[in-house]
Design a protein around this motif. Structure first.
Motif, PDB file in Angstrom:
ATOM      1  N   ILE A  67      57.580  25.241  48.058  1.00  0.00           N
ATOM      2  CA  ILE A  67      57.540  26.187  49.105  1.00  0.00           C
ATOM      3  C   ILE A  67      57.557  27.556  48.286  1.00  0.00           C
ATOM      4  O   ILE A  67      56.641  28.541  48.537  1.00  0.00           O
ATOM      5  N   GLY A  68      58.199  27.681  47.236  1.00  0.00           N
ATOM      6  CA  GLY A  68      58.475  29.089  46.638  1.00  0.00           C
ATOM      7  C   GLY A  68      56.826  29.153  45.863  1.00  0.00           C
ATOM      8  O   GLY A  68      56.400  30.420  45.811  1.00  0.00           O
ATOM      9  N   ALA A  69      56.480  27.935  45.480  1.00  0.00           N
ATOM     10  CA  ALA A  69      55.124  28.397  44.491  1.00  0.00           C
ATOM     11  C   ALA A  69      54.217  28.658  45.440  1.00  0.00           C
ATOM     12  O   ALA A  69      52.976  29.033  44.990  1.00  0.00           O
ATOM     13  N   THR A  70      54.037  28.213  46.684  1.00  0.00           N
ATOM     14  CA  THR A  70      53.061  28.643  47.679  1.00  0.00           C
ATOM     15  C   THR A  70      52.721  30.050  47.898  1.00  0.00           C
ATOM     16  O   THR A  70      51.787  30.435  47.958  1.00  0.00           O
ATOM     17  N   TYR A  71      53.841  30.762  48.003  1.00  0.00           N
ATOM     18  CA  TYR A  71      53.976  32.119  47.946  1.00  0.00           C
ATOM     19  C   TYR A  71      52.894  32.629  46.678  1.00  0.00           C
ATOM     20  O   TYR A  71      52.216  33.687  46.895  1.00  0.00           O
ATOM     21  N   VAL A  72      53.262  32.176  45.504  1.00  0.00           N
ATOM     22  CA  VAL A  72      52.891  32.684  44.304  1.00  0.00           C
ATOM     23  C   VAL A  72      51.274  32.571  44.377  1.00  0.00           C
ATOM     24  O   VAL A  72      50.432  33.226  44.059  1.00  0.00           O
ATOM     25  N   LEU A 120      61.050  39.017  36.890  1.00  0.00           N
ATOM     26  CA  LEU A 120      60.448  39.343  35.442  1.00  0.00           C
ATOM     27  C   LEU A 120      59.181  38.955  35.243  1.00  0.00           C
ATOM     28  O   LEU A 120      58.336  39.560  34.840  1.00  0.00           O
ATOM     29  N   ASN A 121      58.678  37.652  35.805  1.00  0.00           N
ATOM     30  CA  ASN A 121      57.647  37.406  35.770  1.00  0.00           C
ATOM     31  C   ASN A 121      56.562  38.044  36.450  1.00  0.00           C
ATOM     32  O   ASN A 121      55.654  38.456  36.014  1.00  0.00           O
ATOM     33  N   GLY A 122      56.884  38.467  37.856  1.00  0.00           N
ATOM     34  CA  GLY A 122      56.036  39.405  38.471  1.00  0.00           C
ATOM     35  C   GLY A 122      55.888  40.749  38.165  1.00  0.00           C
ATOM     36  O   GLY A 122      54.765  41.183  37.873  1.00  0.00           O
ATOM     37  N   THR A 123      56.959  41.390  37.294  1.00  0.00           N
ATOM     38  CA  THR A 123      56.942  42.733  36.771  1.00  0.00           C
ATOM     39  C   THR A 123      56.016  42.542  35.578  1.00  0.00           C
ATOM     40  O   THR A 123      55.222  43.651  35.514  1.00  0.00           O
ATOM     41  N   ILE A 124      55.918  41.825  34.774  1.00  0.00           N
ATOM     42  CA  ILE A 124      55.241  41.658  33.454  1.00  0.00           C
ATOM     43  C   ILE A 124      53.742  41.465  33.983  1.00  0.00           C
ATOM     44  O   ILE A 124      52.754  42.046  33.406  1.00  0.00           O
ATOM     45  N   ILE A 229      55.740  40.817  42.928  1.00  0.00           N
ATOM     46  CA  ILE A 229      56.975  40.857  42.342  1.00  0.00           C
ATOM     47  C   ILE A 229      57.891  40.204  43.276  1.00  0.00           C
ATOM     48  O   ILE A 229      58.692  38.994  42.833  1.00  0.00           O
ATOM     49  N   LEU A 230      57.760  40.515  44.631  1.00  0.00           N
ATOM     50  CA  LEU A 230      58.749  39.629  45.560  1.00  0.00           C
ATOM     51  C   LEU A 230      58.590  38.130  45.752  1.00  0.00           C
ATOM     52  O   LEU A 230      59.221  37.407  45.808  1.00  0.00           O
ATOM     53  N   ALA A 231      57.003  37.622  45.638  1.00  0.00           N
ATOM     54  CA  ALA A 231      56.823  36.583  45.716  1.00  0.00           C
ATOM     55  C   ALA A 231      57.199  35.644  44.297  1.00  0.00           C
ATOM     56  O   ALA A 231      57.727  34.722  44.703  1.00  0.00           O
ATOM     57  N   PHE A 232      57.087  36.319  42.997  1.00  0.00           N
ATOM     58  CA  PHE A 232      57.535  35.628  41.991  1.00  0.00           C
ATOM     59  C   PHE A 232      59.061  35.543  42.016  1.00  0.00           C
ATOM     60  O   PHE A 232      59.630  34.372  41.538  1.00  0.00           O
ATOM     61  N   ALA A 233      59.613  36.499  42.539  1.00  0.00           N
ATOM     62  CA  ALA A 233      61.303  36.431  42.767  1.00  0.00           C
ATOM     63  C   ALA A 233      61.484  35.347  43.723  1.00  0.00           C
ATOM     64  O   ALA A 233      62.739  34.781  43.253  1.00  0.00           O
ATOM     65  N   LEU A 234      61.053  35.194  44.866  1.00  0.00           N
ATOM     66  CA  LEU A 234      61.460  34.344  45.537  1.00  0.00           C
ATOM     67  C   LEU A 234      61.188  32.787  45.208  1.00  0.00           C
ATOM     68  O   LEU A 234      62.032  31.886  45.272  1.00  0.00           O
ATOM     69  N   ALA A 235      60.108  32.546  44.532  1.00  0.00           N
ATOM     70  CA  ALA A 235      59.838  31.318  43.622  1.00  0.00           C
ATOM     71  C   ALA A 235      61.062  31.009  42.842  1.00  0.00           C
ATOM     72  O   ALA A 235      61.305  29.949  42.526  1.00  0.00           O
ATOM     73  N   GLY A 236      61.438  32.091  42.026  1.00  0.00           N
ATOM     74  CA  GLY A 236      62.569  31.954  40.859  1.00  0.00           C
ATOM     75  C   GLY A 236      63.785  31.736  41.711  1.00  0.00           C
ATOM     76  O   GLY A 236      64.690  30.718  40.982  1.00  0.00           O
TER      77      GLY A 236
END
Length: 332
Positions: A67-72, A120-124, A229-236
């Motif tokens: 579900i988290g990966a879906t957003y990404v 961090l993934n999203g920001t980079i 960034i929020l999408a990656f944060a949610l997946a994390g």
């Protein structure tokens, strides 16, 4: 007036049904049903309540991750680090609990770690303008290395009395009415929240807009960078949450826990109809993709098929799903 409203509702129902039957989700659901029929005819154990309930428990944590990966994936990015973060979170939670950190503090700290690594993934990716494949490949190794260093390559086990983590243990090992695993209930709650965020909120609209055309979305005022960034944060966060529940279920976590799990996660999302190019996808489709993978594995195990062929067949399913998605996009 009453008749008119009923008539409108009646005419809307067939339209909604036709729309669903033309969707990718309907195709995945049909595949799941066909596989269930085949496996039920091949093995009398498949359709037993014990096996089906066990199957649902087995796919629950994969579903939370997917579900988290879906957003990404909908924002046209990819996160290869979720498997490593899953293992790291379980290891970090286990070490904190063993060293006397209160359970509530441990849970909060673990979720914050997931949030930080995801952000961090999203920001980079956004600030550095680096493809997310490269970014998350780097953090995959970084997080896996941190897990090995932190644990010295050793496993961490919880005490058998379950006294230091009653909440985590209850979520992981408990069941409703002694039958339905609490892990399934966790997946249902995460799926409902994930569906609402993605399909009923402004944030969800931004996710689809950024995935469909980031440049156009920026022109109309969508905060592209923040959305990514929020999408990656949610997946994390979801990866950390799933890793913590896995610790509670096994009461043990290995230094290599989660290795290769990101492949299953991405496969489930793709099978569920999320377009690799972004802009299309759904939580319902992802859940069906997770279910299809679970059915394939469970059915093949009951038939005595080796794990090597299980992996091969799942690879074939992913390729077929990708080809169907590509052809569907071309027609559109």
């Amino acid at each position: 007036m009453y008749v008119t409203s009923n008539g409108a509702a009646a005419s809307a129902a067939p339209g909604a049904l036709r729309s669903f039957l033309r969707s990718r989700e309907a195709g995945v659901l049909a595949a799941v049903i066909c596989l269930c029929v085949v496996f039920s005819l091949s093995s009398p154990v498949f359709l037993t309540s014990t096996n089906l309930l066990n199957l649902m428990r087995q796919i629950s944590l994969l579903g939370v991750l997917a579900i988290g990966a879906t957003y990404v994936l909908i924002i046209s990015e990819v996160d290869l680090s979720v498997g490593s973060l899953y293992g790291f979170s379980g290891m970090a939670a286990g070490m904190m609990l063993v060293h006397g950190v209160p359970e509530t503090v441990t849970i909060a700290a673990t979720l914050v770690l997931g949030l930080v690594f995801g952000a961090l993934n999203g920001t980079i990716t956004v600030v550095g303008r680096i493809p997310s494949f490269i970014t998350t490949l780097g953090t995959l190794y970084l997080i896996r290395g941190a897990t090995l260093v932190m644990s010295n390559g050793m496993s961490v086990s919880l005490p058998q009395d379950q006294s230091i983590a009653p909440l985590i243990t209850a979520l992981a090992q408990g069941s409703l009415f002694g039958r339905l695993s609490n892990q399934v209930l966790v997946l249902v709650v995460v799926a409902v929240i994930g569906y609402f965020l993605l399909h009923k909120t402004t944030f969800g609209f931004h996710i689809f807009a950024v995935g469909g055309n980031a440049r156009a979305a920026k022109i109309v005022g969508v905060p592209v960078a923040r959305t990514k960034i929020l999408a990656f944060a949610l997946a994390g966060v979801l990866a950390a949450f799933a890793g913590t529940i896995n610790l509670g279920f096994l009461e043990n976590v290995q230094a290599v826990t989660g290795s290769g799990l990101e492949l299953d996660v991405i496969a489930a999302v793709i099978i569920g109809g999320t377009r690799l190019g972004g802009g299309e996808g759904s939580v319902v489709g992802t859940l069906l993709g997770v279910l299809l993978i679970g059915v394939v594995r469970d059915g093949l195990i009951l038939l005595g098929v080796t794990p090597f062929w299980q992996t091969t067949l799942i690879g074939v399913v992913v390729l077929v799903a990708a080809l169907i998605g590509g052809m569907t996009s071309s027609k559109k």
